[in-house]
Design a protein around this motif. Structure first.
Motif, PDB file in Angstrom:
ATOM      1  N   UNK A   1       0.836  -1.206   0.000  1.00 37.77           N
ATOM      2  CA  UNK A   1       0.000   0.000   0.000  1.00 37.77           C
ATOM      3  C   UNK A   1       0.871   1.256   0.000  1.00 37.77           C
ATOM      4  N   UNK A   2       0.363   2.328  -0.612  1.00 37.68           N
ATOM      5  CA  UNK A   2       1.097   3.585  -0.558  1.00 37.68           C
ATOM      6  C   UNK A   2       0.779   4.500  -1.726  1.00 37.68           C
ATOM      7  N   UNK A   3       1.701   5.404  -1.989  1.00 37.28           N
ATOM      8  CA  UNK A   3       1.561   6.392  -3.063  1.00 37.28           C
ATOM      9  C   UNK A   3       2.762   6.274  -3.992  1.00 37.28           C
TER      10      UNK A   3
ATOM     11  N   UNK B   1       1.914  10.081  -8.001  1.00 35.40           N
ATOM     12  CA  UNK B   1       0.806  10.560  -7.188  1.00 35.40           C
ATOM     13  C   UNK B   1      -0.331   9.585  -7.025  1.00 35.40           C
ATOM     14  N   UNK B   2      -0.328   8.488  -7.776  1.00 36.97           N
ATOM     15  CA  UNK B   2      -1.400   7.492  -7.643  1.00 36.97           C
ATOM     16  C   UNK B   2      -1.363   6.845  -6.260  1.00 36.97           C
ATOM     17  N   UNK B   3      -2.531   6.686  -5.641  1.00 42.67           N
ATOM     18  CA  UNK B   3      -2.653   5.882  -4.421  1.00 42.67           C
ATOM     19  C   UNK B   3      -2.929   4.448  -4.828  1.00 42.67           C
ATOM     20  N   UNK B   4      -2.159   3.513  -4.293  1.00 48.25           N
ATOM     21  CA  UNK B   4      -2.266   2.118  -4.722  1.00 48.25           C
ATOM     22  C   UNK B   4      -2.422   1.200  -3.517  1.00 48.25           C
ATOM     23  N   UNK B   5      -2.998   0.032  -3.777  1.00 49.16           N
ATOM     24  CA  UNK B   5      -3.216  -0.951  -2.721  1.00 49.16           C
ATOM     25  C   UNK B   5      -2.519  -2.255  -3.076  1.00 49.16           C
ATOM     26  N   UNK B   6      -2.032  -2.921  -2.053  1.00 47.18           N
ATOM     27  CA  UNK B   6      -1.346  -4.191  -2.227  1.00 47.18           C
ATOM     28  C   UNK B   6      -2.224  -5.190  -2.990  1.00 47.18           C
ATOM     29  N   UNK B   7      -1.650  -5.836  -3.990  1.00 47.84           N
ATOM     30  CA  UNK B   7      -2.362  -6.849  -4.764  1.00 47.84           C
ATOM     31  C   UNK B   7      -3.112  -6.331  -5.969  1.00 47.84           C
ATOM     32  N   UNK B   8      -3.227  -5.014  -6.131  1.00 42.63           N
ATOM     33  CA  UNK B   8      -3.923  -4.459  -7.293  1.00 42.63           C
ATOM     34  C   UNK B   8      -3.126  -4.724  -8.566  1.00 42.63           C
TER      35      UNK B   8
END
Length: 218
Positions: free
Chosen positions: A109-111, A168-175
């Motif tokens: 998770x993160x940016x 700048x995208x916010x992302x989630x683990x496994x996406x």
């Protein structure tokens, strides 16, 4: 299901395979007819298999980094990383054969805090210097645990990297975020505050297999 990142390529190759099978029935010679039917069927089957996109369930724990790609761990090394982490870092390299799932997934998770496309060579992906010399995308994620850098590296056969991320995208683990077509590698690089959880030779799955766990908060 078929990956959206390879759907256009899949449809083209699938149509060619079907055309080969249809043309096979124009042959009077049974050997040639059967040969072309088999060739067309094999092309169709392999293409469908290659562009598959199975569901994955990421771990619930938040202090981990998972594999961004399916494949085999071919290298674990310590190196100086100066582009994003700016420290002595741990690197895990994953080799994707043509038979592995090629959809790439977010490792934590993160940016997106760093993104760089590097044109380069097309050396075999398991060559030690392929991570430095081959065409690749370099992606850095930042969160409260620190920074994680990972790559999509082109190889001798894999000359098409697909990535839909931007700064700048916010992302989630496994996406899902992209794929590398027809076999290559992915490298994951973290600092020394992460505990290595895999070894050379291990098989890993994108979005599921834990590569590192945090051993201390900064």
């Amino acid at each position: 299901m078929i990956s959206k990142y390879g759907l256009f390529t899949y449809l083209i190759i699938a149509c060619i395979a079907i055309l080969i099978i249809v043309l096979a029935f124009l042959f009077q010679n049974n050997f040639l007819k059967n040969l072309f039917i088999v060739i067309g069927a094999l092309i169709f089957a392999f293409t469908t298999y290659f562009f598959r996109d199975p569901e994955r369930i990421p771990p619930k724990q938040k202090n981990c980094v998972v594999a961004p790609a399916d494949g085999k761990i071919i290298s674990i090394k310590t190196k100086r990383e100066n582009k994003f982490l700016n420290c002595i870092a741990q690197q895990v390299s994953i080799f994707m054969s043509p038979f592995d799932v090629h959809v790439n997934r977010i490792p934590i998770n993160g940016v997106i805090d760093y993104f760089n496309y590097v044109p380069g060579e097309y050396l075999v992906a398991f060559y030690d210097k392929a991570d430095e010399r081959n065409e690749r995308t370099e992606i850095g994620i930042k969160n409260n645990l620190g920074k994680v850098l990972f790559t999509q590296v082109a190889g001798t056969i894999a000359r098409r990297i697909v990535c839909n991320l931007k700064l700048g995208d916010s992302v989630k683990i496994g996406e899902r975020f992209g794929m590398i077509k027809f076999g290559s590698r992915s490298d994951v690089i973290v600092d020394s505050t992460w505990k290595l959880m895999v070894k050379v030779g291990d098989k890993v799955k994108a979005g599921e297999t834990i590569l590192f766990e945090k051993i201390q908060n900064e």
